[in-house]
Write an enzyme that holds these catalytic residues in place. Structure first.
Site, PDB file in Angstrom:
ATOM      1  CG  ASN A  88     -45.914  99.626  41.440  1.00 36.85           C
ATOM      2  OD1 ASN A  88     -45.638 100.502  42.257  1.00 36.85           O
ATOM      3  ND2 ASN A  88     -46.825  99.821  40.483  1.00 36.85           N
ATOM      4  CG  ASN A 151     -48.137 111.029  40.998  1.00 37.46           C
ATOM      5  OD1 ASN A 151     -49.298 110.652  41.107  1.00 37.46           O
ATOM      6  ND2 ASN A 151     -47.103 110.219  41.152  1.00 37.46           N
ATOM      7  CG  PHE A 152     -53.557 115.320  40.369  1.00 39.47           C
ATOM      8  CD1 PHE A 152     -52.578 115.921  41.144  1.00 39.47           C
ATOM      9  CD2 PHE A 152     -54.362 116.136  39.570  1.00 39.47           C
ATOM     10  CE1 PHE A 152     -52.386 117.301  41.104  1.00 39.47           C
ATOM     11  CE2 PHE A 152     -54.182 117.508  39.529  1.00 39.47           C
ATOM     12  CZ  PHE A 152     -53.187 118.093  40.295  1.00 39.47           C
ATOM     13  CB  SER A 153     -52.425 109.021  39.207  1.00 39.35           C
ATOM     14  OG  SER A 153     -51.129 109.428  38.773  1.00 39.35           O
ATOM     15  CB  CYS A 154     -48.885 107.972  43.714  1.00 39.93           C
ATOM     16  SG  CYS A 154     -48.046 106.681  44.641  1.00 39.93           S
ATOM     17  CG  ASN A 218     -50.281 105.781  38.412  1.00 41.75           C
ATOM     18  OD1 ASN A 218     -49.802 104.665  38.566  1.00 41.75           O
ATOM     19  ND2 ASN A 218     -49.703 106.867  38.880  1.00 41.75           N
ATOM     20  CB  THR A 219     -50.735 100.961  38.616  1.00 41.12           C
ATOM     21  OG1 THR A 219     -50.499 101.811  39.730  1.00 41.12           O
ATOM     22  CG2 THR A 219     -49.439 100.730  37.856  1.00 41.12           C
TER      23      THR A 219
HETATM   24  C1  LIG Z   1     -42.731 100.055  39.788  1.00 43.27           C
HETATM   25  C2  LIG Z   1     -43.575 101.189  39.282  1.00 43.27           C
HETATM   26  C3  LIG Z   1     -43.371 102.463  39.796  1.00 43.27           C
HETATM   27  C4  LIG Z   1     -44.152 103.530  39.334  1.00 43.27           C
HETATM   28  N1  LIG Z   1     -43.923 104.782  39.834  1.00 43.27           N
HETATM   29  C5  LIG Z   1     -44.652 105.839  39.366  1.00 43.27           C
HETATM   30  C6  LIG Z   1     -44.374 107.162  39.801  1.00 43.27           C
HETATM   31  O1  LIG Z   1     -43.461 107.423  40.596  1.00 43.27           O
HETATM   32  N2  LIG Z   1     -45.150 108.160  39.300  1.00 43.27           N
HETATM   33  C7  LIG Z   1     -46.153 107.941  38.412  1.00 43.27           C
HETATM   34  O2  LIG Z   1     -46.818 108.889  37.971  1.00 43.27           O
HETATM   35  N3  LIG Z   1     -46.420 106.687  37.971  1.00 43.27           N
HETATM   36  C8  LIG Z   1     -45.691 105.636  38.416  1.00 43.27           C
HETATM   37  N4  LIG Z   1     -45.928 104.379  37.938  1.00 43.27           N
HETATM   38  C9  LIG Z   1     -47.027 104.169  36.948  1.00 43.27           C
HETATM   39  C10 LIG Z   1     -46.503 104.115  35.521  1.00 43.27           C
HETATM   40  O3  LIG Z   1     -45.909 105.337  35.135  1.00 43.27           O
HETATM   41  C11 LIG Z   1     -47.637 103.783  34.526  1.00 43.27           C
HETATM   42  O4  LIG Z   1     -48.626 104.797  34.627  1.00 43.27           O
HETATM   43  C12 LIG Z   1     -48.299 102.440  34.805  1.00 43.27           C
HETATM   44  O5  LIG Z   1     -47.333 101.466  35.139  1.00 43.27           O
HETATM   45  C13 LIG Z   1     -49.117 101.936  33.597  1.00 43.27           C
HETATM   46  O6  LIG Z   1     -48.299 101.773  32.461  1.00 43.27           O
HETATM   47  P1  LIG Z   1     -47.773 100.323  31.944  1.00 43.27           P
HETATM   48  O7  LIG Z   1     -48.976  99.475  31.702  1.00 43.27           O
HETATM   49  O8  LIG Z   1     -46.968 100.617  30.715  1.00 43.27           O
HETATM   50  O9  LIG Z   1     -46.925  99.769  33.062  1.00 43.27           O
HETATM   51  C14 LIG Z   1     -45.150 103.292  38.364  1.00 43.27           C
HETATM   52  C15 LIG Z   1     -45.339 101.998  37.859  1.00 43.27           C
HETATM   53  C16 LIG Z   1     -44.566 100.957  38.293  1.00 43.27           C
HETATM   54  C17 LIG Z   1     -44.778  99.576  37.713  1.00 43.27           C
END
Ligand SMILES: Cc1cc2nc3c(=O)[nH]c(=O)nc-3n(C[C@H](O)[C@H](O)[C@H](O)COP(=O)(O)O)c2cc1C
Length: 379
Positions: A88, A151-154, A218-219
């Site tokens: 994403n 959120n220190f990770s976006c 985070n991702t």
């Molecule tokens: C489409 C999308 C939007 C996300 N938006 C945020 C966000 O706004 N804030 C945040 O802290 N993490 C965001 N994340 C990260 C997720 O909260 C999570 O940390 C990450 O996807 C890893 O978890 P998973 O393997 O279960 O997907 C987002 C992830 C995705 C896929």
């Protein structure tokens, strides 16, 4: 002894230790209320900021799948392929703080016993930005949020003082956490980026600032694959792409490695694990490493947007695990949390087939203790 699914984490009581992480499943009050109805113990809202965001044209998330026979990875939809990851480049909530305010209150009024964590984000380059963090924190807690996740990770922010750029700078981690703690009356969690050399450094900085817990991961930074037919990125706008975030099954072992570093460095602190969880077996790895709660995003996105079947599986899995380990005295997550943390050791501490003279790549004796050759010239 009866199985106890509830748990207490950073002073908050959760009906169960499973949360929806900050992402599309938690982008609205209707989603969050559906999630609570489905059984999630808590949710972290989609990150709320003060600066308006505008997302890219076209899809913000795609899912990468692997062919079972050939191993081919692609975002193209096809039969028989299994989920590999999500990719994403979605920014934080495109809704304003004013939009969120009445909704946070309404959610808490409707679900007083569920845990609602507000994810927040601002810049960090000057006092005005630190005040923005405080404004977000005070507003969210004033409306009834039970906790705050910073959120220190976006991974998608170009600003040098925002998102994962904060999580890559221990000074900023500390300063922002401290600024929020000055006004916070509820627990403060810091969600760190996995994209640093040693996440323990940034976690230590957050704890110095007063953080009550660290959340990871985070991702992971990543780019989409290039289609061999068209030679275009599988997701792009006008042919262009920027670095985005990988989530889902592909990041499970990577996130576990980050978490193991954290829980080993701070065995007495609180951690919430995220990355690649879709059923209890994966969540269990995070608990065994020392996490008190586990969060889910990708698996929930693919299950009716808020994961009703995912939470059902997680709860059934935890219940069955506790039942099968009743003989070991396990009655709740706390009874087995962290019991595999100490199994991660240095490579040189792993037993070898025979007692070979192995010194981790060093000579057997090095430095001043090493016998010097007779002819060596000492200066
Ligand atoms: C489409 C999308 C939007 C996300 N938006 C945020 C966000 O706004 N804030 C945040 O802290 N993490 C965001 N994340 C990260 C997720 O909260 C999570 O940390 C990450 O996807 C890893 O978890 P998973 O393997 O279960 O997907 C987002 C992830 C995705 C896929």
């Amino acid at each position: 002894m009866s199985a106890e699914l509830s748990t207490t984490f950073t002073g908050l009581r959760f009906e169960n230790p499973f949360l929806l992480s900050s992402a599309p499943p938690t982008e609205s009050d209707s989603n969050i209320m559906r999630a609570f109805d489905a059984g999630w113990g808590g949710v972290v809202t989609k990150t709320i900021g003060l600066h308006p965001v505008v997302n890219v044209d076209g899809p913000k998330t795609k899912f990468m799948r692997a062919n079972a026979d050939s191993g081919r990875l692609s975002m193209q939809k096809r039969a028989g392929a299994v989920l590999h990851s999500s990719w994403n480049w979605e920014l934080i909530s495109d809704k304003t703080l004013d939009w969120w305010v009445p909704r946070i209150r309404r959610i808490k009024e409707a679900f007083p016993h569920k845990v609602l964590i507000a994810s927040i984000m601002a810049g960090s380059g000057n006092d005005k930005e630190l005040k923005h963090w405080q404004e977000l924190a005070e507003t969210a807690q004033g409306e009834g949020a039970d906790g705050l996740e910073l959120n220190f990770s976006c991974p998608h922010m170009d600003r040098r003082d925002m998102g994962s750029n904060i999580g890559k700078d221990q000074g900023l981690c500390s300063v922002v956490t401290e600024a929020v703690k000055e006004v916070a009356k509820v627990p403060v969690w810091c969600k760190l980026t996995p994209a640093t050399a040693d996440i323990v450094v940034e976690a230590a900085a957050c704890f110095r600032g007063g953080a009550d817990a660290i959340v990871s991961s985070n991702t992971f930074p990543s780019i989409p694959l290039i289609d061999p037919e068209t030679m275009e990125f599988e997701i792009n706008v006008d042919g262009f792409v920027s670095s985005g975030g990988l989530g889902g099954p592909a990041i499970l072992p990577l996130s576990l490695a980050k978490m193991a570093q954290l829980t080993k460095a701070f065995p007495d602190r609180s951690f919430s694990g995220i990355g690649g969880v879709s059923d209890f077996n994966q969540a269990l790895s995070y608990f065994l490493l020392g996490c008190g709660t586990v969060q889910v995003c990708t698996a929930a996105m693919l299950d009716q947007a808020v994961g009703p079947n995912v939470i059902k599986k997680l709860l059934a899995g935890l219940d069955a695990f506790l039942e099968s380990h009743a003989k070991d005295g396990f009655t709740s997550v706390e009874d087995f949390r962290g019991i595999r943390r100490d199994r991660i050791v240095l490579q040189s501490e792993i037993r070898r087939p025979d007692a070979a003279d192995y010194h981790s790549g060093y000579e057997s004796v090095e430095g001043y203790a090493a016998p010097q050759p007779e002819t060596a010239v000492r200066v």
